[in-house]
Design an enzyme around this catalytic site. Sequence first.
Site, PDB file in Angstrom:
ATOM      1  N   ASP A  47       0.069   7.782   4.267  1.00  0.00           N
ATOM      2  CA  ASP A  47       1.439   7.302   4.086  1.00  0.00           C
ATOM      3  C   ASP A  47       1.841   6.333   5.200  1.00  0.00           C
ATOM      4  O   ASP A  47       1.159   6.214   6.215  1.00  0.00           O
ATOM      5  CB  ASP A  47       2.416   8.483   4.098  1.00  0.00           C
ATOM      6  N   LYS A  69       4.597   1.851   0.144  1.00  0.00           N
ATOM      7  CA  LYS A  69       5.019   0.539  -0.388  1.00  0.00           C
ATOM      8  C   LYS A  69       4.077  -0.540   0.113  1.00  0.00           C
ATOM      9  O   LYS A  69       3.729  -0.559   1.274  1.00  0.00           O
ATOM     10  CB  LYS A  69       6.423   0.191   0.116  1.00  0.00           C
ATOM     11  N   MET A 184      15.889  12.336   7.447  1.00  0.00           N
ATOM     12  CA  MET A 184      16.339  11.306   6.496  1.00  0.00           C
ATOM     13  C   MET A 184      17.860  11.244   6.419  1.00  0.00           C
ATOM     14  O   MET A 184      18.435  11.122   5.336  1.00  0.00           O
ATOM     15  CB  MET A 184      15.775  11.617   5.093  1.00  0.00           C
TER      16      MET A 184
END
Length: 269
Positions: A47, A69, A184
Amino acid sequence: MIDSALLGLPDFEPGHVWLVGAGPGDPGLLSVLALHALGGADVVVYDALVDPRILRQARPGAVLDFAGKRGGRPSPSQPDISARLVDLARAGKRVLRLKGGDPCVFGRGGEEALALAAAGVRFRIVPGITAGIGGLAYAGIPLTHRDTNSAVTLLTGHGSDGGVPDGLDWPAIARGAPVLVLYMASRHLPSIAKRLMAAGRSRAEPVAIISKATTAEQRVVVSSLGEIAVAAAAVEAPSIVVIGEVVRFRETLDWVGARGPRGEDPASI
Ligand code: SAH
């Protein structure tokens, strides 16, 4: 050099998947078992939060497969990643699924393990140091201290729909533990702080935001619940937030900052 026999480390068998935590950033926080896995894997599916220097520990010839991404394209969906792990294992590869922190702390490791179990693929989970524990240690903030708290709550500040997680019982969280550690949370921190204060937490309660914890770019901003909106705006991702009286210990325990002119750089020790 790791003496696997002495330490009783398991063989990484073909067709198995190891779900491994890489820790919060500092490569030194990798576990021996994680390093052993890197030396044995055929494919490393990793990741975005994994340090490139950790990937360089992979066996020469191992395939490094980025699961985040890429070039503006959206990240692969969770079912796609799980399916990829299953396919690689069925092709007889030793598959290392490498995640930031701990794989099962807000890391979807549980979802991936469930997919592997459903497919009949053998797996192992190698825990890592989660940002909410390692990050606090590098900020000089003990997660618990007998004078302040005998409980901690770890929570996500980002619901699966992108908003404040409304499924959470905020009044219960406000009352539940004197120390809250939020993952987060940067985006919704002002509204989370409002909910906590509405539920009785004091405006003066200290808050620390630890950005890029345990890396050379670690920055810590200390503020209070009432002032947090201003502090939150100045902080870069990823960041971990800790709310509670334990934050005050940092005034004495900031060992990273105490190490001289380059003291803010844990990698320079
Ligand atoms: N599995 C990871 C968490 C993944 S969720 C773990 O156990 O640490 C991603 C969130 O983790 C980020 O939004 C941030 O809140 C936190 N995080 C991960 N690495 C971090 C770091 N080096 N510094 C600060 N926060 C970090």
